[in-house]
Design a protein around this motif. Structure first.
Motif, PDB file in Angstrom:
ATOM      1  N   ILE A  47       0.980  -1.154  -0.055  1.00  0.00           N
ATOM      2  CA  ILE A  47       0.452  -0.111   0.075  1.00  0.00           C
ATOM      3  C   ILE A  47       0.336   1.049   0.045  1.00  0.00           C
ATOM      4  O   ILE A  47       0.341   2.340   0.227  1.00  0.00           O
ATOM      5  CB  ILE A  47      -0.803   0.217   1.248  1.00  0.00           C
ATOM      6  CG1 ILE A  47       0.012  -0.015   2.563  1.00  0.00           C
ATOM      7  CG2 ILE A  47      -1.981  -0.880   1.485  1.00  0.00           C
ATOM      8  CD1 ILE A  47      -1.254  -0.392   4.082  1.00  0.00           C
ATOM      9  N   ASN A  48       2.125   0.874   0.331  1.00  0.00           N
ATOM     10  CA  ASN A  48       3.017   2.046  -0.354  1.00  0.00           C
ATOM     11  C   ASN A  48       3.177   3.108   1.043  1.00  0.00           C
ATOM     12  O   ASN A  48       2.800   4.080   0.430  1.00  0.00           O
ATOM     13  CB  ASN A  48       2.602   3.126  -1.927  1.00  0.00           C
ATOM     14  CG  ASN A  48       4.139   4.157  -1.951  1.00  0.00           C
ATOM     15  OD1 ASN A  48       4.927   3.867  -1.237  1.00  0.00           O
ATOM     16  ND2 ASN A  48       3.907   5.247  -2.431  1.00  0.00           N
ATOM     17  N   TYR A  49       3.136   2.487   2.161  1.00  0.00           N
ATOM     18  CA  TYR A  49       3.453   2.737   3.556  1.00  0.00           C
ATOM     19  C   TYR A  49       4.727   3.484   3.792  1.00  0.00           C
ATOM     20  O   TYR A  49       5.010   2.486   3.494  1.00  0.00           O
ATOM     21  CB  TYR A  49       2.252   2.260   4.449  1.00  0.00           C
ATOM     22  CG  TYR A  49       0.894   2.937   4.670  1.00  0.00           C
ATOM     23  CD1 TYR A  49      -0.107   3.237   3.813  1.00  0.00           C
ATOM     24  CD2 TYR A  49       0.715   3.096   6.362  1.00  0.00           C
ATOM     25  CE1 TYR A  49      -0.423   3.812   4.372  1.00  0.00           C
ATOM     26  CE2 TYR A  49      -0.315   4.078   6.301  1.00  0.00           C
ATOM     27  CZ  TYR A  49      -0.860   4.412   5.648  1.00  0.00           C
ATOM     28  OH  TYR A  49      -2.291   5.060   5.853  1.00  0.00           O
ATOM     29  N   PRO A  50       4.966   4.171   4.844  1.00  0.00           N
ATOM     30  CA  PRO A  50       6.518   4.260   4.933  1.00  0.00           C
ATOM     31  C   PRO A  50       6.697   3.862   5.698  1.00  0.00           C
ATOM     32  O   PRO A  50       6.562   2.886   6.860  1.00  0.00           O
ATOM     33  CB  PRO A  50       6.704   6.303   5.185  1.00  0.00           C
ATOM     34  CG  PRO A  50       5.525   6.443   6.143  1.00  0.00           C
ATOM     35  CD  PRO A  50       4.430   5.321   5.388  1.00  0.00           C
ATOM     36  N   TYR A  51       8.086   3.303   5.487  1.00  0.00           N
ATOM     37  CA  TYR A  51       8.942   2.955   5.999  1.00  0.00           C
ATOM     38  C   TYR A  51       9.120   1.584   6.655  1.00  0.00           C
ATOM     39  O   TYR A  51       8.979   1.060   7.803  1.00  0.00           O
ATOM     40  CB  TYR A  51       9.983   3.673   7.451  1.00  0.00           C
ATOM     41  CG  TYR A  51       9.628   5.212   7.458  1.00  0.00           C
ATOM     42  CD1 TYR A  51      10.991   5.642   6.268  1.00  0.00           C
ATOM     43  CD2 TYR A  51       9.134   5.487   8.175  1.00  0.00           C
ATOM     44  CE1 TYR A  51      10.989   6.650   6.083  1.00  0.00           C
ATOM     45  CE2 TYR A  51       9.250   7.523   6.850  1.00  0.00           C
ATOM     46  CZ  TYR A  51      10.479   7.962   7.049  1.00  0.00           C
ATOM     47  OH  TYR A  51      10.768   8.826   6.571  1.00  0.00           O
ATOM     48  N   PRO A  52       8.495   0.763   5.531  1.00  0.00           N
ATOM     49  CA  PRO A  52       8.735  -0.435   5.957  1.00  0.00           C
ATOM     50  C   PRO A  52      10.493  -1.296   6.225  1.00  0.00           C
ATOM     51  O   PRO A  52      10.936  -1.059   5.663  1.00  0.00           O
ATOM     52  CB  PRO A  52       7.929  -1.753   4.438  1.00  0.00           C
ATOM     53  CG  PRO A  52       8.851  -0.307   3.640  1.00  0.00           C
ATOM     54  CD  PRO A  52       9.322   0.872   4.302  1.00  0.00           C
ATOM     55  N   ALA A  53       9.678  -2.476   7.373  1.00  0.00           N
ATOM     56  CA  ALA A  53      11.093  -2.548   7.863  1.00  0.00           C
ATOM     57  C   ALA A  53      10.593  -4.419   8.769  1.00  0.00           C
ATOM     58  O   ALA A  53       9.253  -4.463  10.022  1.00  0.00           O
ATOM     59  CB  ALA A  53      12.238  -2.215   8.679  1.00  0.00           C
ATOM     60  N   ALA A  54      11.342  -5.186   9.105  1.00  0.00           N
ATOM     61  CA  ALA A  54      11.039  -6.153   9.440  1.00  0.00           C
ATOM     62  C   ALA A  54      11.162  -5.612  11.136  1.00  0.00           C
ATOM     63  O   ALA A  54      12.722  -5.045  12.083  1.00  0.00           O
ATOM     64  CB  ALA A  54      12.206  -7.838   9.614  1.00  0.00           C
ATOM     65  N   ARG A  55      10.523  -5.521  12.150  1.00  0.00           N
ATOM     66  CA  ARG A  55      10.691  -5.332  13.404  1.00  0.00           C
ATOM     67  C   ARG A  55      10.442  -6.098  13.993  1.00  0.00           C
ATOM     68  O   ARG A  55       9.250  -7.401  14.167  1.00  0.00           O
ATOM     69  CB  ARG A  55       9.534  -3.822  14.139  1.00  0.00           C
ATOM     70  CG  ARG A  55       9.648  -2.698  12.664  1.00  0.00           C
ATOM     71  CD  ARG A  55       8.958  -1.931  13.450  1.00  0.00           C
ATOM     72  NE  ARG A  55       9.153  -0.549  12.761  1.00  0.00           N
ATOM     73  CZ  ARG A  55       9.215  -0.004  11.167  1.00  0.00           C
ATOM     74  NH1 ARG A  55       8.516  -0.705  10.563  1.00  0.00           N
ATOM     75  NH2 ARG A  55       9.534   0.866  10.647  1.00  0.00           N
ATOM     76  N   SER A  56      11.315  -6.153  15.489  1.00  0.00           N
ATOM     77  CA  SER A  56      10.979  -7.525  16.724  1.00  0.00           C
ATOM     78  C   SER A  56      10.771  -6.341  17.986  1.00  0.00           C
ATOM     79  O   SER A  56      11.448  -5.400  18.668  1.00  0.00           O
ATOM     80  CB  SER A  56      11.675  -8.191  17.116  1.00  0.00           C
ATOM     81  OG  SER A  56      11.732  -9.324  17.868  1.00  0.00           O
TER      82      SER A  56
END
Length: 546
Positions: A47-56
């Motif tokens: 959906i082109n949302y900002p700052y995608p990243a794998a987070r834990s």
């Protein structure tokens, strides 16, 4: 996934004792079972949302962008300018505590930061520090604090322990809307890449495929066809609807929960039987196959994006008006946001029932009628042939879904339907301080009905379940009715945990059970294939005598 404590283990740990430390000195306890997982990057990329990243959360890998603080403060400033209500809510709270014990999460967890007044303070303290002179000058003495990573983590933890139910607002003497603050706080989190996986997965699939479950158009048609075939098997009545048919009078939009999973599927079967019974000229759309809107749980912008398809399809198909199914947040969005986002809706007519001639004045602006309003009007005008005895096996209490009841005022219509499709005495209300506009939430709405936070869900839903348990034990209630697909998704898990003897049902399912068709099969079961009380017994007795 954390092991969920049993009810016997959960309740003894509940305490409302004031904490020894001040709230600013207490960090959130990210204990497994009490929080939602951060969104997987693939959903945000869709959906082109900002700052995608794998987070834990467990490893403390939050992957905030380098300029995260600037983004959040600029976002807060922007929203203070665009939403005057946010500044008003921040400034007028006098911390009277009228809301303190009204939140189901505070009642279920005992955590002071789940008091709505303190949940708002999580945001308000930052507002004071950066946007109020006294906060800049006096800092913590004036209730202000710096925006740090710990504060952001605290927002993530507690803003997703609010279901936007607005029960606290009902009791606030100033009318402060915690739901609006929660939504805008979630927008700020989303601006730096912090979203929850359950909600974002649903949003991304809806944006890409058209429904929260990611069902493509053919799968939607297959599911609807199957439910129509089930109706014919049980009742002998062909309820196969038209799909994508131009020129129909009405476009019917329902949430995906009503054609995807039990017990919502039985509600969908009820819709189809009702429309066949009255000969409604309607169509479904494979492109507007999702009335629900998880986008609203993330941001106003995403809610607007997902909502667009309903009006677009109504215009493409050339219908006169829109009829909507049983869904709480679908109706909150459609009733209170849709015409503002996409209006004026001059290509649709003011809804008029083609069966009774009733003009739905309350739908004059957004051109959309709730199925409970529509059905109650049919019953009031004697347009339905009903046999309440077909629901004699159901002893019902009714859950006022937060968005339709407290948010929209749909209080009497479902009760009117219930009293006409159940035998006299089979409907029992829960205690008055737990229903209607004072209703407790299911505890899992606003996108937090995940599996990894099950302990929190069972805690948050405890006040609702406790009221159900009361009427079950005192009056033998065995079903909880509702007019919300999200409730039909979350309440079965809640009641299986707290009151396993009680099942969940939609109100349109009860209507489908009670409808009498002139050429139907002899009915001995309800739509769930359960035996009806008093049907077929005489014939069976006669066979036994022979």
């Amino acid at each position: 996934m954390a092991k969920t404590p049993t009810p016997a283990e959960l309740l003894p740990g509940l305490s409302y004792k004031p904490p020894e430390k001040g709230w600013m000195d207490v960090k959130p306890d990210f204990r497994p079972g009490t929080y939602c997982n951060p969104a997987a990057p693939k959903w945000m990329e869709w959906i082109n949302y900002p700052y995608p990243a794998a987070r834990s959360v467990e490893t403390d890998e939050w992957a905030l962008p380098q300029n995260w603080k600037e983004i959040v403060l600029e976002g807060m400033e922007d929203r203070l300018k665009r939403f005057r209500s946010l500044k008003v809510f921040f400034d007028i709270c006098v911390r009277c505590g009228a809301c303190a014990d009204k939140c189901h999460f505070f009642l279920g967890t005992g955590d002071p930061k789940n008091m709505p007044v303190l949940r708002a303070e999580l945001l308000r303290s930052v507002y004071r520090r950066y946007f109020k002179t006294i906060g800049r000058a006096l800092g913590e003495i004036a209730g202000a604090r710096d925006l740090t990573e710990d504060v952001i983590k605290e927002w993530f933890f507690y803003l997703y322990q609010c279901t936007i139910c607005r029960r606290c607002s009902l009791f606030c003497p100033y009318g402060i809307d915690m739901a609006e603050m929660t939504l805008l706080g979630r927008e700020l989190l989303a601006s730096v890449g912090l979203n929850i996986d359950w909600a974002m997965a649903s949003v991304a699939q809806c944006y890409d495929k058209g429904s929260h479950i990611g069902a493509p158009p053919q799968a939607f048609k297959d599911m609807v066809d199957f439910l129509a075939e089930e109706n014919e098997r049980i009742t002998g009545i062909n309820t196969m609807p038209s799909i994508n048919r131009k020129g129909a009078e009405v476009l019917f939009v329902m949430p995906s929960g009503d054609y995807f999973a039990d017990p919502g599927t039985f509600t969908m079967m009820g819709y189809l039987l009702l429309f066949e019974h009255i000969g409604l000229d309607y169509t479904l759309s494979t492109y507007a196959a999702e009335g629900g809107n998880f986008g609203w749980f993330i941001s106003h912008e995403m809610g607007k994006r997902l909502n667009a398809k309903i009006y677009a399809e109504a215009k493409r198909l050339g219908v006169k008006w829109i009829l909507g199914g049983e869904c709480g947040h679908m109706w909150r969005v459609c009733n209170q946001y849709m015409s503002t986002w996409w209006g004026p809706v001059d290509f649709l007519e003011k809804p008029v029932s083609p069966i009774t001639g009733t003009k739905f004045e309350n739908a004059a602006v957004h051109k959309m009628v709730h199925i409970s309003e529509f059905t109650a009007d049919l019953i009031h005008n004697n347009k339905l042939n009903l046999d309440p005895q077909r629901n004699a096996h159901i002893k019902l209490t009714f859950h006022d879904s937060c968005n339709t009841a407290r948010g929209m005022g749909i209080l009497e219509e479902p009760r009117y339907i219930i009293n006409n499709v159940l035998p006299e005495g089979n409907f029992v209300e829960m205690p008055p301080n737990t229903i209607r506009e004072k209703a407790f939430c299911c505890g899992s709405s606003s996108g937090i009905n995940a599996n990894e936070n099950m302990e929190l869900r069972m805690q948050g839903g405890f006040p609702r379940a406790n009221a159900v348990r009361f009427v079950h034990e005192k009056y033998g209630v065995n079903h909880l009715g509702c007019i919300c697909a999200l409730d039909r998704a979350t309440l079965p898990t809640l009641l299986q945990y707290w009151v396993p003897e009680v099942e969940i049902t939609g109100i349109s399912e009860l209507v489908g059970n009670a409808l009498i068709f002139p050429d139907e099969l002899e009915r001995t079961t309800d739509l769930r294939d359960r035996d009806l009380v008093g049907f077929g017994e005489a014939e069976e007795a006669g066979e036994e005598e022979e």
